[in-house]
Scaffold this motif. Structure first.
Motif, mmCIF file in Angstrom:
data_model
loop_
_atom_site.group_PDB
_atom_site.id
_atom_site.type_symbol
_atom_site.label_atom_id
_atom_site.label_comp_id
_atom_site.label_asym_id
_atom_site.label_seq_id
_atom_site.Cartn_x
_atom_site.Cartn_y
_atom_site.Cartn_z
ATOM 1 N N GLN A 1 0.816 -1.212 0.000
ATOM 2 C CA GLN A 1 0.000 0.000 0.000
ATOM 3 C C GLN A 1 0.853 1.268 0.000
ATOM 4 O O GLN A 1 0.358 2.340 -0.328
ATOM 5 N N ASN A 2 2.124 1.163 0.367
ATOM 6 C CA ASN A 2 3.021 2.312 0.391
ATOM 7 C C ASN A 2 3.972 2.343 -0.802
ATOM 8 O O ASN A 2 4.974 3.044 -0.781
ATOM 9 N N ILE A 3 3.654 1.577 -1.816
ATOM 10 C CA ILE A 3 4.408 1.597 -3.063
ATOM 11 C C ILE A 3 3.479 2.173 -4.132
ATOM 12 O O ILE A 3 2.429 1.607 -4.423
ATOM 13 N N LEU A 4 3.875 3.299 -4.679
ATOM 14 C CA LEU A 4 3.074 3.946 -5.713
ATOM 15 C C LEU A 4 3.753 3.764 -7.067
ATOM 16 O O LEU A 4 4.971 3.644 -7.140
ATOM 17 N N MET A 5 2.961 3.762 -8.106
ATOM 18 C CA MET A 5 3.486 3.640 -9.463
ATOM 19 C C MET A 5 3.304 4.977 -10.164
ATOM 20 O O MET A 5 2.211 5.546 -10.144
ATOM 21 N N ASN A 6 4.385 5.472 -10.796
ATOM 22 C CA ASN A 6 4.255 6.728 -11.535
ATOM 23 C C ASN A 6 3.753 6.455 -12.953
ATOM 24 O O ASN A 6 3.473 5.305 -13.316
ATOM 25 N N GLU A 7 3.668 7.497 -13.771
ATOM 26 C CA GLU A 7 3.113 7.347 -15.121
ATOM 27 C C GLU A 7 3.968 6.470 -16.028
ATOM 28 O O GLU A 7 3.522 6.008 -17.069
ATOM 29 N N TYR A 8 5.213 6.202 -15.629
ATOM 30 C CA TYR A 8 6.106 5.334 -16.404
ATOM 31 C C TYR A 8 6.186 3.920 -15.801
ATOM 32 O O TYR A 8 7.094 3.163 -16.112
ATOM 33 N N ASN A 9 5.246 3.589 -14.906
ATOM 34 C CA ASN A 9 5.220 2.312 -14.199
ATOM 35 C C ASN A 9 6.485 2.075 -13.377
ATOM 36 O O ASN A 9 6.960 0.948 -13.252
ATOM 37 N N CYS A 10 7.020 3.137 -12.834
ATOM 38 C CA CYS A 10 8.191 3.053 -11.975
ATOM 39 C C CYS A 10 7.708 3.123 -10.523
ATOM 40 O O CYS A 10 6.980 4.044 -10.139
ATOM 41 N N ALA A 11 8.079 2.125 -9.726
ATOM 42 C CA ALA A 11 7.640 2.070 -8.330
ATOM 43 C C ALA A 11 8.356 3.127 -7.501
ATOM 44 O O ALA A 11 9.555 3.332 -7.639
ATOM 45 N N LYS A 12 7.586 3.785 -6.630
ATOM 46 C CA LYS A 12 8.102 4.814 -5.722
ATOM 47 C C LYS A 12 7.608 4.507 -4.314
ATOM 48 O O LYS A 12 6.441 4.156 -4.115
ATOM 49 N N ILE A 13 8.492 4.636 -3.343
ATOM 50 C CA ILE A 13 8.129 4.403 -1.948
ATOM 51 C C ILE A 13 7.441 5.657 -1.413
ATOM 52 O O ILE A 13 7.911 6.772 -1.629
ATOM 53 N N SER A 14 6.335 5.471 -0.699
ATOM 54 C CA SER A 14 5.589 6.608 -0.161
ATOM 55 C C SER A 14 5.287 6.412 1.316
ATOM 56 O O SER A 14 5.617 5.377 1.895
ATOM 57 N N ASP A 15 4.621 7.376 1.905
ATOM 58 C CA ASP A 15 4.143 7.387 3.291
ATOM 59 C C ASP A 15 5.280 7.210 4.295
ATOM 60 O O ASP A 15 5.545 6.118 4.783
ATOM 61 N N PHE A 16 5.909 8.316 4.598
ATOM 62 C CA PHE A 16 7.027 8.314 5.538
ATOM 63 C C PHE A 16 6.582 8.710 6.945
ATOM 64 O O PHE A 16 7.399 9.136 7.756
ATOM 65 N N GLY A 17 5.297 8.530 7.232
ATOM 66 C CA GLY A 17 4.757 8.927 8.531
ATOM 67 C C GLY A 17 5.356 8.191 9.716
ATOM 68 O O GLY A 17 5.391 8.706 10.825
ATOM 69 N N LEU A 18 5.827 6.979 9.513
ATOM 70 C CA LEU A 18 6.428 6.197 10.601
ATOM 71 C C LEU A 18 7.949 6.138 10.521
ATOM 72 O O LEU A 18 8.590 5.487 11.339
ATOM 73 N N ALA A 19 8.519 6.810 9.531
ATOM 74 C CA ALA A 19 9.964 6.718 9.285
ATOM 75 C C ALA A 19 10.772 7.198 10.489
ATOM 76 O O ALA A 19 10.351 8.058 11.252
ATOM 77 N N LYS A 20 11.936 6.613 10.624
ATOM 78 C CA LYS A 20 12.875 6.963 11.698
ATOM 79 C C LYS A 20 14.130 7.528 11.060
ATOM 80 O O LYS A 20 14.762 6.874 10.244
#
Length: 187
Positions: free
Chosen positions: A30-49
């Motif tokens: 659920q925290n992996i988004l796909m851009n318009e080129y189908n390239c995976a991007k990591i998202s949601d850094f709300g819990l990041a340390k």
């Protein structure tokens, strides 16, 4: 495989290339988004340390999503980037097997993804874990082995994300993984 490699590259950036090293703490589909080129991007850094420049681990309360949380969180051990490696391993198995990490609608033997995948791997029945019969069997074996190494119970046994990427790209050999949950039964 492109999705898995893009996620791995994103984690390498967070763990090694950022000025401030970051443990994402919630790597999941659920925290992996796909851009318009189908390239995976990591998202949601709300819990990041965020780690200080001289810091490699952190004591913090449990963070993340059930099914993707590394065992060291429950053991109240200091957390390192290896917690993200564990979560990545579960995501890699999700991608490979096209299913959730826990699915109680399946039989008890198949319900917990990592246990079922290891059983199929050990039994030489990797074809059971994929729905596509035209899969590249060598790539399937490589991907499963990488996933199993990533989810080892002991963080020190998990590879770095840089090594994970090299294994996924078939640049380095992948030794046979041991049972990732074998230490769980000793507790």
């Amino acid at each position: 495989m492109d999705i898995a490699r893009n996620i791995a590259k994103g984690l390498i950036y967070l763990h090694e290339d950022c000025e401030t090293r970051i443990i994402h703490c919630d790597v999941k589909p659920q925290n992996i988004l796909m851009n318009e080129y189908n390239c995976a991007k990591i998202s949601d850094f709300g819990l990041a340390k965020l780690l200080k420049p001289d810091q490699t681990r952190s004591f913090t309360r449990i963070r993340g999503t059930r099914g993707y949380v590394a065992p060291e969180w429950q053991r109240k051990l200091p957390v390192t980037v290896k917690a993200d490696v564990y979560s990545f391993g579960i995501v890699l198995l999700n991608i490979t097997c096209c299913r959730r990490s826990v699915d109680w609608t399946l039989s008890e033997e198949e319900a917990i993804l990592e246990e079922w995948v290891y059983h199929c791997f050990q039994a030489g029945q990797l074809g059971e874990v994929v729905r596509d019969e035209d899969v590249d069997k060598l790539q399937l074996e490589r991907t499963v082995k990488v996933g199993l190494w990533c989810i080892q119970y002991e963080p020190s046994l998990r590879p770095s994300m840089k090594k994970v990427l090299l294994m996924l790209e078939d640049i380095v050999d992948i030794p046979l993984p041991s049972n990732p949950t074998s230490s769980l039964s000793a507790i």
